[in-house]
Design an enzyme around this catalytic site. Structure first.
Site, PDB file in Angstrom:
ATOM      1  CG  ASP A  27      -2.366   0.573   1.193  1.00  0.00           C
ATOM      2  OD1 ASP A  27      -1.412   2.259   0.525  1.00  0.00           O
ATOM      3  OD2 ASP A  27      -3.242   0.829   1.690  1.00  0.00           O
ATOM      4  NE  ARG A  72     -16.435  -0.420  -5.974  1.00  0.00           N
ATOM      5  CZ  ARG A  72     -17.308  -1.021  -5.175  1.00  0.00           C
ATOM      6  NH1 ARG A  72     -17.365  -1.718  -4.966  1.00  0.00           N
ATOM      7  NH2 ARG A  72     -18.013  -0.272  -5.120  1.00  0.00           N
ATOM      8  CD  GLU A  98     -19.826  -6.218  -9.934  1.00  0.00           C
ATOM      9  OE1 GLU A  98     -20.746  -5.797  -9.511  1.00  0.00           O
ATOM     10  OE2 GLU A  98     -18.735  -6.429 -10.073  1.00  0.00           O
ATOM     11  CG  HIS A 149     -20.825  -6.255  -6.135  1.00  0.00           C
ATOM     12  ND1 HIS A 149     -20.240  -5.071  -7.047  1.00  0.00           N
ATOM     13  CD2 HIS A 149     -20.635  -6.014  -4.658  1.00  0.00           C
ATOM     14  CE1 HIS A 149     -19.862  -4.606  -5.604  1.00  0.00           C
ATOM     15  NE2 HIS A 149     -19.554  -4.545  -4.786  1.00  0.00           N
ATOM     16  CG  LEU A 150     -23.316 -12.446  -2.238  1.00  0.00           C
ATOM     17  CD1 LEU A 150     -23.461 -13.929  -2.172  1.00  0.00           C
ATOM     18  CD2 LEU A 150     -24.607 -11.521  -2.364  1.00  0.00           C
ATOM     19  N   GLY A 151     -20.026  -8.703  -0.766  1.00  0.00           N
ATOM     20  CA  GLY A 151     -19.413  -8.451   0.129  1.00  0.00           C
ATOM     21  C   GLY A 151     -20.457  -7.478   1.139  1.00  0.00           C
ATOM     22  CB  ALA A 152     -21.812  -4.213   1.098  1.00  0.00           C
TER      23      ALA A 152
HETATM   24  N1  LIG Z   1     -17.093  -6.340  -2.861  1.00  0.00           N
HETATM   25  C1  LIG Z   1     -18.479  -5.114  -1.912  1.00  0.00           C
HETATM   26  O1  LIG Z   1     -19.574  -5.617  -1.694  1.00  0.00           O
HETATM   27  C2  LIG Z   1     -17.085  -4.096  -1.147  1.00  0.00           C
HETATM   28  C3  LIG Z   1     -17.818  -3.999   0.144  1.00  0.00           C
HETATM   29  C4  LIG Z   1     -17.129  -2.303   0.608  1.00  0.00           C
HETATM   30  C5  LIG Z   1     -15.948  -1.846  -0.333  1.00  0.00           C
HETATM   31  N2  LIG Z   1     -15.659  -2.540  -1.330  1.00  0.00           N
HETATM   32  C6  LIG Z   1     -14.097  -2.074  -1.705  1.00  0.00           C
HETATM   33  O2  LIG Z   1     -13.544  -2.665  -1.476  1.00  0.00           O
HETATM   34  C7  LIG Z   1     -12.340  -1.532  -1.634  1.00  0.00           C
HETATM   35  C8  LIG Z   1     -11.668  -1.572   0.081  1.00  0.00           C
HETATM   36  O3  LIG Z   1     -12.561  -0.464   0.538  1.00  0.00           O
HETATM   37  P1  LIG Z   1     -11.640   0.025   2.242  1.00  0.00           P
HETATM   38  O4  LIG Z   1     -12.878   0.432   2.778  1.00  0.00           O
HETATM   39  O5  LIG Z   1     -11.269  -0.431   2.967  1.00  0.00           O
HETATM   40  O6  LIG Z   1     -11.361   1.694   1.467  1.00  0.00           O
HETATM   41  P2  LIG Z   1      -9.818   1.941   2.272  1.00  0.00           P
HETATM   42  O7  LIG Z   1     -10.518   4.036   1.480  1.00  0.00           O
HETATM   43  O8  LIG Z   1     -10.431   2.349   3.288  1.00  0.00           O
HETATM   44  O9  LIG Z   1      -8.538   1.879   1.945  1.00  0.00           O
HETATM   45  C9  LIG Z   1      -7.798   1.171  -0.008  1.00  0.00           C
HETATM   46  C10 LIG Z   1      -6.584   1.188   0.381  1.00  0.00           C
HETATM   47  O10 LIG Z   1      -6.704   0.810  -0.656  1.00  0.00           O
HETATM   48  C11 LIG Z   1      -4.355   1.847  -0.863  1.00  0.00           C
HETATM   49  N3  LIG Z   1      -4.721   1.909  -1.935  1.00  0.00           N
HETATM   50  C12 LIG Z   1      -5.409   3.054  -3.088  1.00  0.00           C
HETATM   51  N4  LIG Z   1      -4.707   2.768  -4.234  1.00  0.00           N
HETATM   52  C13 LIG Z   1      -3.403   1.721  -4.345  1.00  0.00           C
HETATM   53  C14 LIG Z   1      -2.810   1.428  -5.129  1.00  0.00           C
HETATM   54  N5  LIG Z   1      -2.115   1.362  -5.925  1.00  0.00           N
HETATM   55  N6  LIG Z   1      -1.404   0.313  -4.304  1.00  0.00           N
HETATM   56  C15 LIG Z   1      -2.447  -0.341  -3.064  1.00  0.00           C
HETATM   57  N7  LIG Z   1      -2.959   0.218  -2.070  1.00  0.00           N
HETATM   58  C16 LIG Z   1      -3.774   0.926  -2.744  1.00  0.00           C
HETATM   59  C17 LIG Z   1      -5.290   3.115   0.134  1.00  0.00           C
HETATM   60  O11 LIG Z   1      -3.871   3.333   0.775  1.00  0.00           O
HETATM   61  C18 LIG Z   1      -6.259   2.774   1.240  1.00  0.00           C
HETATM   62  O12 LIG Z   1      -5.000   2.368   2.106  1.00  0.00           O
HETATM   63  C19 LIG Z   1     -13.078  -0.361  -2.339  1.00  0.00           C
HETATM   64  O13 LIG Z   1     -12.573  -0.878  -3.358  1.00  0.00           O
HETATM   65  C20 LIG Z   1     -14.208  -0.234  -1.575  1.00  0.00           C
HETATM   66  O14 LIG Z   1     -14.921  -0.146  -2.324  1.00  0.00           O
HETATM   67  C21 LIG Z   1     -16.444  -3.449  -1.713  1.00  0.00           C
HETATM   68  O1  LIG Z   2     -24.478  -3.548  -1.706  1.00  0.00           O
HETATM   69  C1  LIG Z   2     -23.813  -2.851  -2.873  1.00  0.00           C
HETATM   70  O2  LIG Z   2     -24.722  -2.011  -2.500  1.00  0.00           O
HETATM   71  C2  LIG Z   2     -22.735  -2.650  -3.046  1.00  0.00           C
HETATM   72  C3  LIG Z   2     -21.879  -2.789  -2.273  1.00  0.00           C
HETATM   73  C4  LIG Z   2     -20.374  -2.552  -1.794  1.00  0.00           C
HETATM   74  O3  LIG Z   2     -19.189  -2.681  -3.539  1.00  0.00           O
HETATM   75  C5  LIG Z   2     -19.678  -0.502  -1.684  1.00  0.00           C
HETATM   76  O4  LIG Z   2     -19.545   0.240  -2.680  1.00  0.00           O
HETATM   77  O5  LIG Z   2     -20.159  -0.274  -0.512  1.00  0.00           O
END
Ligand SMILES: NC(=O)c1ccc[n+]([C@@H]2O[C@H](COP(=O)([O-])OP(=O)(O)OC[C@H]3O[C@@H](n4cnc5c(N)ncnc54)[C@H](O)[C@@H]3O)[C@@H](O)[C@H]2O)c1
Ligand SMILES: O=C(O)CC[C@@H](O)C(=O)O
Length: 527
Positions: A169, A230, A259, A279-282
């Protein structure tokens, strides 16, 4: 009574909060044209990831005051268009952190023990114990790409399960990584050393296709990769092939470039070593209540004329104060973003100097806006006017505020200085009479350019022919120059060049620019 349109399915707890102050219409699955035709009646729009809030929707929403995203990602909202129209965009940056982290952990365990296929096999009447000999995660190395909120929670749980932790990171300090019990390493090292790789980063220009065929080829044949962050971070075709050919041990994906996943995606033929979820993460009861309540409360507050606590685009200020400050906030955010990119990823300190009449303004929102801009390349929509300060502190960034009413080059100007992995850099900007932003100084050299999406900065020696050579080089890579400015203090001395480009710089061009005689440094900045 104000009207709120809820166009994706959200938890009832959110609807109940909204109903206290507004008429709430729940209309899910609307085609874009229907959304555009009904949006003019609404004061607020509440969505999840299913609704595309395009520029057309926003322009049609003449009454819209707020768009609330029940979740983190605002990739489905044209935030720039909303900001231009003064519409607040809010999200819930933390409501689903635990849910997403736990899903990544569930994916890791399922991959190791073939849970989905073993379950399917028993339900189909088989009892085959030999086909599902798994692997333990205990004492294995977990490589975390992204050590933000979700990555840190995954790390904490994995540590408790006896895993060794490494992380990549570029925006996290060594101290923060040490607190979590992680060793920070370069991406290449992580890819080659990890037994499990899990991605927790936003999708940006920098991270798109981060795990491509070349990276997959460097992974251990026993390694497994998980993406619950993502879509678009991993080359899906290359991944499907690597798993199919047994070049890596497995992959688990919750998110995809497109998606819903295309019917003919090669990922669908991955067998027991490829696990896919939609896309079930949340998708936990707890997370859905958290995000719905968080966002509904903010919509309620904005409709009552109060500030929002997690605004992605506009800070939590009362409307009057906001109207006055908005142009300066945009200036601060733009300059913060720019100086952070010039200084390189790991910024240690940011000095914010309010000059001229600006020195008499409240510096707090301006500092926050500058920090938000500085952190945006790393955190995207996770950074907002509420958490920018905390995020900066967690990253160990020292913030220094200064005021100097005597600087009078412009009526008011803002000067930022950042110290990062590429040394110390400065940017100054001002607002012109018509409210247009101007960069007026870079690294203490005077220039006069409007900020645009793709920019190239060079430090060079002022000498005949250098501008022409850079122009021809960009031309040979089919990059169109929109404008160019050179700043220098003395003839044939040190100088800066700022080029505004119509196209992003293709890979490899920076190396070519650095070879041009007289060029000392070259940096790209993407807004
Ligand atoms: N699957 C889902 O349903 C779901 C749910 C919630 C979040 N997400 C996704 O999960 C991801 C992470 O979320 P979070 O809450 O931990 O975010 P966050 O902002 O707290 O953390 C993201 C981290 O990525 C780092 N970063 C940015 N660019 C980078 C790079 N080029 N190389 C390495 N590290 C890098 C940042 O420094 C930061 O520490 C986001 O993309 C978010 O949208 C997905
Ligand atoms: O379930 C959702 O709405 C997407 C969740 C997640 O990707 C987010 O960005 O919060």
């Amino acid at each position: 009574m104000p009207k709120v349109l809820v166009s994706d399915s959200v938890d009832r707890a959110g609807i109940e909060i909204l109903s206290q102050v507004a008429q709430v219409d729940e209309k899910t699955g609307l085609p874009l044209s229907d959304l555009i035709s009904i949006i003019p009646e609404y004061d607020a729009l509440m969505i999840r990831s299913g609704t595309q809030v395009t520029k057309e929707v926003i322009e049609a929403g003449a009454q819209l005051k707020i768009i609330g995203r029940a979740g983190v990602g605002v990739d489905n909202v044209d935030v720039a268009a909303a900001t231009r129209q003064g519409i607040v965009v809010v999200n819930s940056p933390e409501g689903n952190t635990i849910a997403a982290a736990e899903h990544a952990l569930a994916m890791m365990m399922s991959l190791s023990r073939y849970v989905p296929d073993a379950n399917h096999s028993v339900k189909s009447g088989d009892w085959n114990r030999k086909a599902f000999i798994g692997a333990e995660i205990y004492k294995k190395t977990l490589g975390l790409i992204g050590l933000g909120k979700i990555g840190s929670h995954v790390a904490n749980v994995a540590k408790a399960m006896g895993m060794k932790l490494i992380a990549y990171d570029p925006y996290i300090s060594n101290e923060r990584a040490e607190q979590i019990g992680c060793r920070l390493v370069e991406l290449d090292v992580l890819i080659q050393e990890a037994d499990y790789i899990t991605l927790h980063i936003p999708r940006t220009e920098e991270t798109a296709n981060l795990i491509n065929a070349e990276a997959l080829a460097k992974m251990k044949p026993t390694a497994r990769i998980i993406n619950c962050a993502r879509g678009g971070l991993i080359d899906e075709a290359a991944l499907a092939e690597a798993v199919k050919e047994g070049r890596i041990a497995g992959a688990a994906l919750d998110v995809f470039g497109n998606e819903p996943l295309e019917e003919d995606s090669p990922l669908r033929d991955g067998g027991k070593n490829l696990i896919l979820t939609p896309h079930l993460g949340a998708s936990t009861a707890e997370a859905q209540v958290n995000v719905a309540v968080d966002v509904a409360e903010q919509i309620r507050d904005v409709l009552l004329g109060l500030p929002a606590r997690s605004a992605v685009n506009i800070p939590g200020l009362y409307p009057d104060a906001l109207a006055k400050l908005r142009p300066y906030l945009e200036l601060a955010e733009t300059l913060g973003n720019m100086v952070g990119q010039l200084a390189g990823g790991r910024v240690e300190s940011l000095t914010i100097s309010l000059q001229g009449d600006l020195a008499n303004q409240d510096s707090k929102p301006i500092t926050i806006a500058a920090l938000k801009g500085l952190l945006t390349p790393a955190l995207r929509e996770r950074v907002n006017y509420v958490n920018a300060n905390i995020e900066a502190k967690e990253r160990g960034i020292r913030i220094i505020e200064m005021r100097d009413a005597s600087v009078r080059d412009y009526t008011d100007s803002l000067h930022l200085e950042a110290k990062g992995s590429r040394g110390q850099h400065t940017v100054t900007g001002a607002l012109l009479g018509d409210g247009e932003l101007r960069i007026t100084n870079v690294d203490e050299f005077p220039v006069n350019v409007p900020p645009i999406q793709h920019m190239l900065f060079t430090r060079h020696r002022d000498m005949p022919g250098i501008i022409g050579r850079i122009g021809s080089l960009l031309g040979s890579f089919n990059v169109n120059i929109a404008s160019m400015q050179v700043g220098r203090k003395i003839v044939r001395g040190d100088a800066v060049m700022v080029l505004s480009l119509d196209d992003p710089l293709p890979e490899g061009i920076l190396e070519e620019i650095l070879k041009v005689s007289g060029i000392r440094d070259a940096y790209t900045v993407t807004m």
